[in-house]
Scaffold this active site. Sequence first.
Site, short mmCIF file in Angstrom:
data_model
loop_
_atom_site.label_atom_id
_atom_site.label_comp_id
_atom_site.label_asym_id
_atom_site.label_seq_id
_atom_site.Cartn_x
_atom_site.Cartn_y
_atom_site.Cartn_z
N GLY A 1 42.36 -47.43 29.78
CA GLY A 1 43.50 -47.67 30.65
C GLY A 1 44.74 -48.23 29.99
O GLY A 1 45.74 -48.47 30.67
N GLY B 1 46.47 -46.66 27.65
CA GLY B 1 47.39 -45.58 27.30
C GLY B 1 47.15 -44.96 25.94
O GLY B 1 48.09 -44.42 25.34
N LYS B 2 45.91 -45.01 25.45
CA LYS B 2 45.60 -44.40 24.15
C LYS B 2 45.96 -42.92 24.12
O LYS B 2 46.68 -42.45 23.23
CB LYS B 2 44.10 -44.52 23.83
CG LYS B 2 43.61 -45.86 23.48
CD LYS B 2 42.20 -45.80 22.92
CE LYS B 2 41.23 -45.12 23.86
NZ LYS B 2 40.97 -45.86 25.08
N THR B 3 45.45 -42.19 25.10
CA THR B 3 45.63 -40.73 25.08
C THR B 3 47.09 -40.35 25.25
O THR B 3 47.60 -39.48 24.54
CB THR B 3 44.78 -40.08 26.18
OG1 THR B 3 43.39 -40.39 25.94
CG2 THR B 3 44.96 -38.58 26.19
N SER B 4 47.79 -40.98 26.19
CA SER B 4 49.19 -40.60 26.43
C SER B 4 50.07 -40.91 25.24
O SER B 4 50.93 -40.10 24.86
CB SER B 4 49.72 -41.30 27.69
OG SER B 4 49.58 -42.70 27.59
N ASP C 1 36.79 -38.69 22.96
CA ASP C 1 36.48 -39.52 24.12
C ASP C 1 35.65 -38.71 25.12
O ASP C 1 36.07 -37.63 25.53
CB ASP C 1 37.78 -39.97 24.78
CG ASP C 1 37.56 -41.03 25.86
OD1 ASP C 1 36.43 -41.11 26.38
OD2 ASP C 1 38.50 -41.76 26.17
N THR D 1 42.47 -43.20 33.49
CA THR D 1 41.34 -43.58 32.64
C THR D 1 40.37 -44.53 33.33
O THR D 1 39.15 -44.31 33.27
CB THR D 1 41.84 -44.19 31.31
OG1 THR D 1 42.64 -43.21 30.64
CG2 THR D 1 40.68 -44.59 30.42
#
Length: 587
Positions: free
Chosen positions: A23, A25-28, A50, A506
């Site tokens: 949550g 914001g790793k992916t974004s 992931d 997430t």
Amino acid sequence: MTIEFNPTSETVTPYLFFTGKGGVGKTSTACATAVALADEGKQVLIVSTDPASNLQDVFEVEIGYETTSIPTVPGLSAINLDPEEAAAAYREKVVGPYKDKLPAPVIAQMEEQLSGACTVEIAAFDEFASILTNPERTSVYDHIIFDTAPTGHTLRLLQLPTAWSSFLEDSTHGASCLGPLSGLGEKKELYAQAVNALSNAKETTLVLVSRPDESALQEASRAATELQQVGLSNQLLLVNGKLQTYVKEDSVSSAFYERQEKALAQMPNQLRELVTYELPYVPYQLTGIDNLRSLFTNQHSEQSNEESDSTTATSQLKDLIQQVGSKKQGVIMTMGKGGVGKTTVAAAIAVGLAELGHSVHLTTTDPAEQLSYVLGNQVQGSLTVSRIDPKAEVEAYKDEVLSKARETVDENGLAYLEEDLNSPCTEEIAVFRAFADVVEKAKDSFVVIDTAPTGHTLLLLDAAQSYHKELERATGEVPESVTKLLPRLRNEKETDVVIVTLPEATPVHEATRLQDDLARAEIQPSWWVINQSFAATNTTDPVLKARSVSEMNWINLVAVKKSKQVAVIPWQLKLAIGYEQLKKLTI
């Protein structure tokens, strides 16, 4: 002083690993970085390891195991690796040959030992190691970005020689996740090369992503320390989601801003030593190429603040408490990833039940000062509290396992076993045994358990129980309190499992995985609690108002597809600290 994050090919290394709790914001941020580098004319590959990956949601393109070109971004490709699938294949490889030779309970124990987070993470490491060490693949790209980095625990396992031996095949010492590496001896050199690449500061940077809030920064600090201990000191901190301005007349806006400022001012010293970058809290979801580009350019069209088309009916926390409180006694377990507010929700439920006149015992694995902080040392009426110290319980459990192992295992084997006992599953098992003792002693009352065990842990304990019965051995290693509690937790009339999450992508995905995990253990959550919702406030701040609209998509998804009973808690102007403040959440 922080610097705004604006990655360019000249300022970042060829390999970037984004890591952080769910949550943050790793992916974004990883996807936005990939787009920015590709826009410079570079060849970029982004790889997700992931299990709950949402690369396809962010890029709005179907992405699978094969390399996929992102149509609107020349030079950018993506891969969605599936460590869950890889872990399943690995389990079959290890267990398959024994299925017609060993009793069913023994097979069940073997399979469950290989169903934990450690095995999935090893499988994930296997997937990206095959990319990282393959010159034919790496030479094609100027930058390779990995969404989700390995933990220090996994890297320590990889570096222990006994991890590659077969001693675990005959081990019955009761460790929590035995054998995630046994049988992968042919990969030893591959993994060594991958670890060396990770440690090369000229080639690789670990991007620690955090929100500007206390729990996320504490988790980032822990990860930074753990990774430095295994030689990965090439780190930077990325603080994602900092509200840049606030509306003075809006109490929600000003309180949110001030809370973030305070968290950053009290940042752990470990993080202060790192180069720190910042990204703004934006009024739009970071999906789609245009939105990803705007994160670094600050050029974005105004968002509409129109309400969501449809809003599914939800409940409040008081409804959950009234329903649970209609019983005379029971067990309530709160579950959820770190940072979603499990401790606050558990304490509020305990306070609410006490206010209904019930005898309530709240037990938690959070450090004593954290629970004291939430309750404000204001325990009243029929509420009692116990604090289980995870460190003490884990050390006692490890001593028990290792003392038995010393009779038959050599020094290298003990070193591996000791590291294996550092897995998250070990803590869950050790703590759960202490939980079971608390529940066993509580009669004619409610027991609220903050941070409950996962389905994997419950199955592991259940499998161990069956295994020892099969061998006609004493069940001393599975205490009677645990034996009694497992059936009780499966009984919906006696136990209510409450999954806590946030109204974001997430956290909802991770909560869904928790629910699926519990289903394997034949446990069905009775409630979901969506915490810290701006949509449930009256904020007029344009940024927070726009975010509240996007929240409704996740609230509706949970209410329609995940649970029949959903309680939403508004974002609170004041932290829910102290008995009286917690009580306000329940009325």
